[in-house]
Motif scaffolding. Structure first.
Motif, PDB file in Angstrom:
ATOM      1  N   GLY A  55      39.988  40.046  47.437  1.00 22.92           N
ATOM      2  CA  GLY A  55      40.624  38.838  48.341  1.00 22.92           C
ATOM      3  C   GLY A  55      40.270  37.572  47.817  1.00 22.92           C
ATOM      4  O   GLY A  55      40.744  36.577  48.681  1.00 22.92           O
ATOM      5  N   SER A  56      39.550  37.231  47.005  1.00 22.96           N
ATOM      6  CA  SER A  56      39.509  36.050  46.525  1.00 22.96           C
ATOM      7  C   SER A  56      40.560  35.272  45.772  1.00 22.96           C
ATOM      8  O   SER A  56      41.175  36.154  45.060  1.00 22.96           O
ATOM      9  CB  SER A  56      38.048  35.604  45.807  1.00 22.96           C
ATOM     10  OG  SER A  56      37.043  36.073  46.457  1.00 22.96           O
ATOM     11  N   THR A  57      40.808  33.983  45.689  1.00 19.74           N
ATOM     12  CA  THR A  57      41.473  33.298  44.787  1.00 19.74           C
ATOM     13  C   THR A  57      40.926  32.281  44.080  1.00 19.74           C
ATOM     14  O   THR A  57      39.929  31.731  44.398  1.00 19.74           O
ATOM     15  CB  THR A  57      42.782  32.558  45.464  1.00 19.74           C
ATOM     16  OG1 THR A  57      42.312  31.903  46.683  1.00 19.74           O
ATOM     17  CG2 THR A  57      43.598  34.037  46.362  1.00 19.74           C
ATOM     18  N   ASN A  58      41.599  31.842  42.844  1.00 18.64           N
ATOM     19  CA  ASN A  58      41.156  30.813  42.250  1.00 18.64           C
ATOM     20  C   ASN A  58      42.446  30.004  41.300  1.00 18.64           C
ATOM     21  O   ASN A  58      43.124  30.757  41.190  1.00 18.64           O
ATOM     22  CB  ASN A  58      39.996  31.323  41.128  1.00 18.64           C
ATOM     23  CG  ASN A  58      38.863  30.062  40.568  1.00 18.64           C
ATOM     24  OD1 ASN A  58      39.192  28.929  41.299  1.00 18.64           O
ATOM     25  ND2 ASN A  58      38.339  30.529  39.664  1.00 18.64           N
ATOM     26  N   TYR A  59      42.084  28.928  41.140  1.00 14.27           N
ATOM     27  CA  TYR A  59      43.074  28.187  40.586  1.00 14.27           C
ATOM     28  C   TYR A  59      42.795  27.255  39.358  1.00 14.27           C
ATOM     29  O   TYR A  59      41.621  26.699  39.478  1.00 14.27           O
ATOM     30  CB  TYR A  59      43.956  27.250  41.674  1.00 14.27           C
ATOM     31  CG  TYR A  59      44.585  28.033  42.889  1.00 14.27           C
ATOM     32  CD1 TYR A  59      43.707  28.317  43.883  1.00 14.27           C
ATOM     33  CD2 TYR A  59      45.791  28.797  42.648  1.00 14.27           C
ATOM     34  CE1 TYR A  59      44.322  29.095  44.850  1.00 14.27           C
ATOM     35  CE2 TYR A  59      46.332  29.491  43.772  1.00 14.27           C
ATOM     36  CZ  TYR A  59      45.614  29.652  44.871  1.00 14.27           C
ATOM     37  OH  TYR A  59      46.095  30.424  45.630  1.00 14.27           O
ATOM     38  N   ALA A  60      43.573  27.098  38.468  1.00  8.16           N
ATOM     39  CA  ALA A  60      43.511  25.803  37.540  1.00  8.16           C
ATOM     40  C   ALA A  60      43.392  24.587  38.133  1.00  8.16           C
ATOM     41  O   ALA A  60      44.064  24.536  39.117  1.00  8.16           O
ATOM     42  CB  ALA A  60      44.417  26.187  36.394  1.00  8.16           C
TER      43      ALA A  60
END
Length: 115
Positions: A55-60
């Motif tokens: 459920g985690s998110t990460n972005y450039a």
């Protein structure tokens, strides 16, 4: 064999929005860490957004605050909401697991940001 089909790209003016979708065949989608990647002309493919199975998110850094990655495990579908689009977002966008599996690359969907 797993297949991924991306859709939702198009031509949009700077400042506009698009929503990309990626449907993944098979029954393993929910346990995968999935990412949206893009490749601009003359550049290497890069990971722009990640959604983990937990459920985690990460972005450039280049898209942080403008793009949102979500997933619907019941529909085996990954989404990328892209707002405040810039000309430098122009690229072919792909989905794949993270790290990417070579045989899973689909045709991608073209996003062009231009006035």
């Amino acid at each position: 064999q797993v297949q991924l089909v991306e859709s939702g790209g198009g031509l949009v003016q700077p400042g506009g929005s698009l929503r990309l979708s990626c449907v993944v065949s098979g029954s393993i989608f929910s346990i995968l860490n999935m990412g949206w990647y893009r490749q601009a002309p003359g550049k290497e493919r890069e990971l722009v957004a990640l959604s983990t199975s937990g459920g985690s998110t990460n972005y450039a850094d280049s898209v942080k605050g403008r793009f949102t990655i979500t997933r619907d495990n019941a529909k085996n579908t990954l989404y990328l909401q892209m707002n405040s689009l810039k000309p430098e977002d122009t690229a072919v966008y792909y989905c794949n697991q993270d790290p990417p599996y070579d045989s899973w690359w689909g045709p991608g969907t073209q996003v062009t940001v231009s006035s």
